[in-house]
Design an enzyme around this catalytic site. Structure first.
Site, short mmCIF file in Angstrom:
data_model
loop_
_atom_site.label_atom_id
_atom_site.label_comp_id
_atom_site.label_asym_id
_atom_site.label_seq_id
_atom_site.Cartn_x
_atom_site.Cartn_y
_atom_site.Cartn_z
N GLU A 127 0.86 -1.20 0.00
CA GLU A 127 0.00 0.00 0.00
C GLU A 127 0.89 1.24 0.00
OE1 GLU A 127 -2.56 -0.24 3.43
OE2 GLU A 127 -3.45 -2.14 2.74
N GLY A 131 5.04 -0.71 2.68
CA GLY A 131 5.77 -1.52 1.71
C GLY A 131 6.56 -2.57 2.46
N GLN A 336 29.06 -2.87 -19.73
CA GLN A 336 30.42 -2.32 -19.83
C GLN A 336 31.20 -3.01 -20.95
OE1 GLN A 336 31.12 0.25 -18.17
NE2 GLN A 336 33.28 0.51 -18.70
N GLU A 363 9.08 -8.16 -3.67
CA GLU A 363 9.02 -9.35 -2.80
C GLU A 363 10.05 -9.25 -1.67
OE1 GLU A 363 8.06 -13.09 -4.55
OE2 GLU A 363 7.21 -12.15 -6.33
N THR A 365 12.83 -5.98 -0.23
CA THR A 365 14.07 -5.35 -0.72
C THR A 365 15.30 -6.12 -0.21
OG1 THR A 365 14.23 -3.93 1.22
CG2 THR A 365 12.99 -3.05 -0.67
N SER A 366 16.45 -5.78 -0.76
CA SER A 366 17.69 -6.41 -0.30
C SER A 366 17.89 -6.18 1.20
CB SER A 366 18.90 -5.85 -1.06
OG SER A 366 18.89 -6.32 -2.38
N GLU A 367 17.53 -4.97 1.64
CA GLU A 367 17.72 -4.65 3.07
C GLU A 367 16.83 -5.56 3.93
OE1 GLU A 367 17.17 -2.36 0.66
OE2 GLU A 367 19.20 -1.54 0.59
#
Ligand SMILES: Cc1cc2nc3c(=O)[nH]c(=O)nc-3n(C[C@H](O)[C@H](O)[C@H](O)COP(=O)(O)OP(=O)(O)OC[C@H]3O[C@@H](n4cnc5c(N)ncnc54)[C@H](O)[C@@H]3O)c2cc1C
Length: 380
Positions: A127, A131, A336, A363, A365-367
């Site tokens: 929402e 999050g 690169q 789904e 975050t990395s944190e």
């Protein structure tokens, strides 16, 4: 630990690889540009049974093992996330709650359509005000007689506008704390449901994310999944099912980017030789391949633990964290290696680079994955 696939699963993975490489990838430029997947391509995916991989056989699906699903999602990731997105939420977070805790009536009403792809599924948790902090959702379902009335806003919902069934997470009691919530099966035809904004995303285009509005949205009691108030546990489980699939799609994207990079490094000449002969480029390729292999093992490991009935939130979060961070590295390195050519918008590598970014966000975050891993470590 052995990563063993049944012969059927191996064949399916190979079929999906061929389908993605020969049918999907050639259409990805247009899908990305138009933010739309042609119905005919979705019908081809349906013909291969791809919508039914997480649905039990008695409802028409193939109910693959967790490792089998990971393999399929890995192959889908070979074309990035635009097309894969259409199958991602449907076969992962969109269908999980119904398969896991739906009753017979709910399953027989919805799963056969979902298995063929005639009915597409989405999952609505996030929402504007909640999050990462999913316990902070404000959407409320009030029971009056034999119906619930939902009020609230969900946003960033994958496929929310095209779904025929949405598992919506809502609070059902204002006094019982953050984890009190229930899951409801909402059809778009229910009075009081409306699709709001469709968002233009920087990548992962083809399967738009939507805002969903619930204004006195009427949901019959028989569409509540499981016991009232027990939705938090189910939501956690749903995310546990979805995260290895995010890792798998990341892995497939890494595989494809490495193939593209090797081809380019063999053919592009500078200073009188192929750039792949320079050690600087070989070191980049070596890092891309090594990290991808590590991500593969973490992802297969998390899926295999689940298949053995030993599902581990820590293993799932490690796989999701590492595979998505690896994709960020691999996409950057692939670009690169192509220099200015990689930066041109029409180049598939630049599309993968844009697509890759979302895997570190959705789904969990990395944190948030690090929080899950760290907390498990502290619990011992
Ligand atoms: C393309 C796309 C598709 C999506 N599909 C769906 C879907 O189908 N269904 C659905 O329900 N949701 C979906 N989402 C929503 C997604 O799951 C959320 O965006 C995600 O969980 C992050 O929430 P947020 O965007 O509100 O960011 P926030 O939670 O506001 O986070 C902002 C930043 O703060 C960091 N942060 C927050 N809390 C902490 C903490 N405790 N410690 C350290 N750092 C922290 C986060 O890691 C992040 O870097 C989708 C999002 C996108 C972009």
């Amino acid at each position: 630990m052995n990563f063993t696939l049944s012969p059927e699963e191996e064949t399916l993975a190979l079929t999906v690889k061929t389908f993605v490489d020969t049918r999907v990838e050639p259409q990805m430029r247009d899908i990305d540009k138009n933010n739309h997947i042609p119905d005919a391509l979705l019908a081809e995916a349906a013909g291969l049974g791809l919508f039914g991989i997480s649905i039990p056989e008695r409802y028409g699906g193939s109910n693959l093992s967790r490792l089998g699903r990971v393999l399929v999602h890995q192959m889908l990731g070979r074309s990035g996330f635009g097309f894969a997105g259409a199958l991602a939420s449907h076969t992962g977070i969109g269908s999980d709650a119904l398969v896991a805790i739906g009753n017979e009536d709910q399953k027989s009403r919805y799963l056969p359509g979902m298995a063929t792809g005639a009915l597409r599924a989405a999952f609505a948790l996030t929402e504007p005000g909640a999050g990462s902090d999913a316990g902070g959702i404000a959407t409320f379902a009030e029971k009056r007689g034999s119906r619930y009335y939902l009020n609230g806003v969900k946003h960033f919902i994958s496929g929310g506008a095209s779904a025929g069934l949405i598992s919506v997470v809502a609070r059902t009691n204002r006094d019982r704390g953050a984890r009190e919530m229930s899951v409801f099966l909402v059809e778009p035809s229910f009075p009081g449901f409306r699709v709001g904004s469709l968002y233009e995303t920087m990548g992962s285009r083809g399967h738009p994310v939507a805002e969903l509005l619930f204004e006195e949205c009427e949901v019959p009691e028989e569409n509540r999944l499981g016991e009232e108030g027990k939705g938090w546990l189910q939501t956690t489980r749903t995310l546990m099912e979805g995260r290895p699939l995010v890792a798998a799609r990341s892995l497939g994207a890494c595989d494809r980017l490495i193939e593209i990079s090797i081809d380019y490094a063999r053919t592009r000449k500078q200073f009188g030789k192929a750039i792949g002969e320079f050690q600087g480029i070989q070191f980049l390729l070596a890092d891309m391949a090594t990290r991808t292999e590590a991500a593969r093992w973490l992802t297969y490991h998390a899926a295999t633990l689940a298949d053995e009935g030993r599902a581990s939130p820590q293993a799932v979060s490690m796989a999701k964290l590492f595979a998505s961070e690896t994709l960020a590295f691999v996409a950057d390195a692939a670009l690169q290696i192509q220099g200015g050519t990689g930066y041109i918008a029409d180049n598939p590598v630049s599309r993968f680079y844009r697509d890759a970014r979302v895997t570190r966000i959705y789904e969990g975050t990395s944190e948030i994955q690090k929080l899950i891993i760290g907390r498990a470590m502290m619990r011992g």
